[in-house]
Design an enzyme around this catalytic site. Sequence first.
Site, PDB file in Angstrom:
ATOM      1  N   HIS A  19       0.848  -1.193   0.000  1.00  0.00           N
ATOM      2  CA  HIS A  19       0.000   0.000   0.000  1.00  0.00           C
ATOM      3  C   HIS A  19       0.881   1.239   0.000  1.00  0.00           C
ATOM      4  O   HIS A  19       2.105   1.131  -0.005  1.00  0.00           O
ATOM      5  CB  HIS A  19      -0.989  -0.029   1.160  1.00  0.00           C
ATOM      6  N   HIS A  22       3.873   1.603   2.445  1.00  0.00           N
ATOM      7  CA  HIS A  22       5.073   0.865   2.016  1.00  0.00           C
ATOM      8  C   HIS A  22       5.777   1.622   0.897  1.00  0.00           C
ATOM      9  O   HIS A  22       7.006   1.703   0.857  1.00  0.00           O
ATOM     10  CB  HIS A  22       4.695  -0.523   1.478  1.00  0.00           C
ATOM     11  N   CYS A 127      -0.949  -9.903  20.172  1.00  0.00           N
ATOM     12  CA  CYS A 127      -1.653  -9.298  19.039  1.00  0.00           C
ATOM     13  C   CYS A 127      -1.049  -9.837  17.758  1.00  0.00           C
ATOM     14  O   CYS A 127       0.148  -9.629  17.489  1.00  0.00           O
ATOM     15  CB  CYS A 127      -1.540  -7.772  19.063  1.00  0.00           C
ATOM     16  N   CYS A 130       0.302  -7.022  15.390  1.00  0.00           N
ATOM     17  CA  CYS A 130       1.645  -6.509  15.726  1.00  0.00           C
ATOM     18  C   CYS A 130       2.674  -7.633  15.779  1.00  0.00           C
ATOM     19  O   CYS A 130       3.866  -7.374  15.809  1.00  0.00           O
ATOM     20  CB  CYS A 130       1.663  -5.828  17.086  1.00  0.00           C
ATOM     21  N   CYS A 144      -5.927  -4.196  21.137  1.00  0.00           N
ATOM     22  CA  CYS A 144      -4.751  -3.519  20.589  1.00  0.00           C
ATOM     23  C   CYS A 144      -5.207  -2.179  20.009  1.00  0.00           C
ATOM     24  O   CYS A 144      -6.118  -2.149  19.189  1.00  0.00           O
ATOM     25  CB  CYS A 144      -4.113  -4.375  19.510  1.00  0.00           C
ATOM     26  N   HIS A 147      -4.759  -2.186  16.038  1.00  0.00           N
ATOM     27  CA  HIS A 147      -5.505  -3.114  15.190  1.00  0.00           C
ATOM     28  C   HIS A 147      -6.942  -3.328  15.633  1.00  0.00           C
ATOM     29  O   HIS A 147      -7.712  -3.992  14.942  1.00  0.00           O
ATOM     30  CB  HIS A 147      -4.766  -4.453  15.093  1.00  0.00           C
ATOM     31  N   LYS A 297      -5.863   5.924  10.576  1.00  0.00           N
ATOM     32  CA  LYS A 297      -4.577   5.355  10.249  1.00  0.00           C
ATOM     33  C   LYS A 297      -4.778   4.380   9.102  1.00  0.00           C
ATOM     34  O   LYS A 297      -5.691   3.578   9.129  1.00  0.00           O
ATOM     35  CB  LYS A 297      -4.038   4.620  11.473  1.00  0.00           C
ATOM     36  N   LYS A 300      -3.424  -2.189   6.599  1.00  0.00           N
ATOM     37  CA  LYS A 300      -4.032  -3.320   5.909  1.00  0.00           C
ATOM     38  C   LYS A 300      -5.206  -3.863   6.699  1.00  0.00           C
ATOM     39  O   LYS A 300      -6.236  -4.205   6.155  1.00  0.00           O
ATOM     40  CB  LYS A 300      -2.976  -4.412   5.732  1.00  0.00           C
TER      41      LYS A 300
HETATM   42  O1  ME8 Z   1       5.869  -4.030  10.374  1.00  0.00           O
HETATM   43  N1  ME8 Z   1       2.338   5.638   6.553  1.00  0.00           N
HETATM   44  O2  ME8 Z   1       5.721  -4.822   8.212  1.00  0.00           O
HETATM   45  P1  ME8 Z   1       4.529  -3.978   7.591  1.00  0.00           P
HETATM   46  C1  ME8 Z   1       3.652   5.517   6.333  1.00  0.00           C
HETATM   47  N2  ME8 Z   1       7.245  -6.884   8.844  1.00  0.00           N
HETATM   48  N3  ME8 Z   1       4.309   4.352   6.303  1.00  0.00           N
HETATM   49  C2  ME8 Z   1       3.616   3.238   6.520  1.00  0.00           C
HETATM   50  C3  ME8 Z   1       2.233   3.272   6.778  1.00  0.00           C
HETATM   51  C4  ME8 Z   1       1.589   4.555   6.782  1.00  0.00           C
HETATM   52  N4  ME8 Z   1       0.311   4.711   6.967  1.00  0.00           N
HETATM   53  N5  ME8 Z   1       1.816   2.009   6.961  1.00  0.00           N
HETATM   54  C5  ME8 Z   1       2.915   1.214   6.821  1.00  0.00           C
HETATM   55  C6  ME8 Z   1       6.206  -4.809   9.497  1.00  0.00           C
HETATM   56  N6  ME8 Z   1       3.998   1.939   6.541  1.00  0.00           N
HETATM   57  C7  ME8 Z   1       7.307  -5.810   9.764  1.00  0.00           C
HETATM   58  C8  ME8 Z   1       8.646  -5.105   9.694  1.00  0.00           C
HETATM   59  S1  ME8 Z   1      11.312  -5.078   9.788  1.00  0.00           S
HETATM   60  C9  ME8 Z   1      12.516  -6.065  10.393  1.00  0.00           C
HETATM   61  C10 ME8 Z   1       9.834  -5.974   9.976  1.00  0.00           C
HETATM   62  C11 ME8 Z   1       5.353   1.435   6.260  1.00  0.00           C
HETATM   63  O3  ME8 Z   1       4.202  -4.616   6.289  1.00  0.00           O
HETATM   64  C12 ME8 Z   1       6.326   1.898   7.315  1.00  0.00           C
HETATM   65  O4  ME8 Z   1       7.622   1.801   6.801  1.00  0.00           O
HETATM   66  O5  ME8 Z   1       3.445  -3.805   8.578  1.00  0.00           O
HETATM   67  C13 ME8 Z   1       6.096   0.869   8.400  1.00  0.00           C
HETATM   68  O6  ME8 Z   1       7.117   0.857   9.370  1.00  0.00           O
HETATM   69  C14 ME8 Z   1       6.052  -0.390   7.563  1.00  0.00           C
HETATM   70  O7  ME8 Z   1       5.341   0.025   6.362  1.00  0.00           O
HETATM   71  C15 ME8 Z   1       5.357  -1.561   8.233  1.00  0.00           C
HETATM   72  O8  ME8 Z   1       5.205  -2.568   7.279  1.00  0.00           O
END
Ligand code: ME8
Length: 651
Positions: A19, A22, A127, A130, A144, A147, A297, A300
Site C-alpha cells: 500500500h 510501504h 496481538c 503486531c 490492541c 488493530h 490510520k 491493511k
Molecule cells: O511491520 N504511513 O511490516 P509492515 C507511512 N514486517 N508508512 C507506513 C504506513 C503509513 N500509513 N503504513 C505502513 C512490518 N507503513 C514488519 C517489519 S522489519 C525487520 C519488519 C510502512 O508490512 C512503514 O515503513 O506492517 C512501516 O514501518 C512499515 O510500512 C510496516 O510494514
Amino acid sequence: MQERFYVTTPIYYVNAEPHIGHAYTTILADFMSRFYAMLGYDSYFLTGTDEHGDKIYQAAKAHNTTPQKYADRISGIFRKTWTDMGIRYDDFIRTSEKRHIAVVQEILKRVYENGDIYFGSYGGFYCVGCERFLTEKEMVNGACPDHGITLNYIEEKNYFFKMSRYQDWLMAHIGKNPDFIRPERYRNEVMALLKSEVLEDLCISRPKSRLQWGITLPFDENYVTYVWFDALINYVSALGYPDGEKFIKYWPVVEHIIAKDIVKPHGIFWPTMLKAAGIQQYRHLNVHGYWNMQEAKMSKSLGNVVTPQALIDRYGNDQIRYFFLREMNFGNDAKFSEEVIVDRINYDLANDLGNLVNRVCTMTIRYFDGRIPAFHPEEPAGRNDLVDRFTASMEEYRAAVKNFQTSTGLEKLWEFIRHLNKYVDANKPWQLAKENGSALLSSVMRNLLEGVHGISVLLSPVLVQSSATVIRALKAQTTTRDIASLGTFNLLAEGEKISDPGILFPRLERRAGEADTRQNEKSEKTGGAPMTPDQPSSQKGEGLIDISEFGRIDIRVAKILTAARIEGSEKLLELTVDSGLDERTIVAGIAPWYAPEQIVGKNILLVANLKPATLFKRTSHGMLLAAKAAGSERPVLIMIDDSIPAGAKLG
Ligand code: ME8
C-alpha cells in the site's frame, strides 16, 4: 577511500499487497540511495519481505494455500510494484530464503551459547497484527489500539532472550549517541519506555504444536523462532553476516528507515539483540510518521488502502516521488490527499519547474538555433549572484537531506527555481533578442541553461526520468559525481545543439467540485497583481486592505499535540500541532507565560501559510495567534473550544 552508505526499509509482511505507506518508505530509501550515489558514495539499498509468523500462516489458510506459496505470490507482487515504480534496490531479501535462515540460526546459537537465552513459561496478551505480546499499559479496553482486536491471553513454555540484562546499557548507549534514534521525539519515546518500566525478557520462540511456519531453533527442534527475532536479522543476513564482504563494507554505515509503528522492536529488541550477539550497533534509526487517510490510520487491517499502482498509473512515477518527499515533514504525520498531489504537480512541477525548462529551451532554440551560447565576462548578467544563490540552495538541500528532511531540502531547491523564473522576467530575453547578437542575451541564456542543468542534476534522485530527459536534451556530459562543480556554471558544451525536452509535467485538470488547496498562491501566480506590503491596496484610505489580501493569510484552528521547552532558550516552546492539513512543528515565544502541560490538547489559531523560519535549529512551520494588551508583554493565546475541529479555516 570512497565513502559508503547503506540504507534499509522494513521488510514488509506478505499477508497483503503493498500500500502507499510501504511505497513511501521504499521511495524515501530509493531517493536516499540515489542521493548518496550522486554525492559520490558507494551506496547500497536493501528491501525485502517478512514471511514467517502467525499472521502469514493465517492469511495463507484463509486463501486455501500453503504459507510458502502465499509468500511467493505476495513477495512477487512487492517486487513487481517496486520495479514498476522505478525503485532501484541492490538486494531484496526474503526471510524464507536459505541464506537468511542460516544466519538467524547462527545468531541464535551464539546468543544461546553466551547464556542469554533460557527456557521458561510465559503468559501474556498476543496481538497477531503486531506479532508481539502487548503490555497491559499498551492495551486499550483489552484490545490492541492499532488493530482494534480484542487480545487473547496465551500461556505456554517458551525460550526467552534476556533483554532485561541490557536495559541499563541501552539507556547509556542512547544517552551517549543522542541521534541513535531520530528525530528526537522517537528517541524520547524509547527513553521514556526504558525509564518507566523494567524491561521484560523477550519470548523468542513458538511451540511447533501451535505454529510451524518459522525458522526452527538450532537448539530445540520442537520450536520455531519468534517472527521479530527472525525478521530484524535480515539487515545483516542480506549482507552475508558474519564474514561476507558486504557485511564488512556496509554494516558500519547502516541507516534504518521505519515508521513510528515499529519503533519498539527497532529501538529496543534490535539493539539488545545486536549487543548480545556481539555485533556493532546500527548507526541511526530514522523514524517517519504516518500517512493518514480520512482521519484514520491507513493500514491493511483496517482496509482503507489506495494502491501504489493506481497512483503511478494516474500521476506518473516522478510526480508521486516528488509529492511524497515534498509533502511529509520527516518525523511528523501527514495527510494523504489526491487534491494535494494535483496541486503539487500543477504548481511546483508544471508551473515552476516545467515552465522554466520550457522557456529556457524554447528561447535557446529560437534565438540561437538551439546552440548553447557563450558566456561573455564583460556582460556577466548577474552571474555571480546566480552562482551564490545556486550554491546556497544546493548546500541547504544537501544538509537537509542528510538529516532525512527531504521536504525542507526540496523547498530550498525550489527557492532557486523560482528565482530563475524571476531572472527570466527581469532580464526579458525577448527584448534583448531584438538587438541581434547581443552579448548580454548570450550571457543571460547561458546562465539560465547552466542553472537548469544544475537543478536537473540535483533533482535526479527525485525526478529520475524527467531530470534525465533534461540532461539529455542539454547534451550535458554529466559523468562527474562532483556536484560541487555544478556551481561553476561552466559545465555545458558551448556550440552544442540542444533539443526540445517537450512538456515535462502536463498540467492536470481538477475534477469538478475539488477544492484548490493552494488557492492563494494561484491568484498570485496566474498573473493577478502581486500583493506585497509595499504595493498599495486598491482601496482608497490608508491602512485598508483588499479582501483578497486578507484571503492570502491561511488562519486555521489547530490542536496542540505536544509541547516542550527548548534547551538554551528562555522564551521558546517547541510544539507539534495538528493543523488539519498535517502534523507540524511550531516554535512559539510563550515559555515565560505558559507551561507545556498547560497547553497540550488545546485548540489555538495558527497562521498556516507563513514561510518556515528556523529558531534554535528547529524549523517553525507557522505562527500561533495571541493578543497583547497595550503596555503588556504577556501574550494571551487565542483558544477555541473543542466544538471546532482542527483544520477549520477562519475567514
Ligand atoms: O511491520 N504511513 O511490516 P509492515 C507511512 N514486517 N508508512 C507506513 C504506513 C503509513 N500509513 N503504513 C505502513 C512490518 N507503513 C514488519 C517489519 S522489519 C525487520 C519488519 C510502512 O508490512 C512503514 O515503513 O506492517 C512501516 O514501518 C512499515 O510500512 C510496516 O510494514
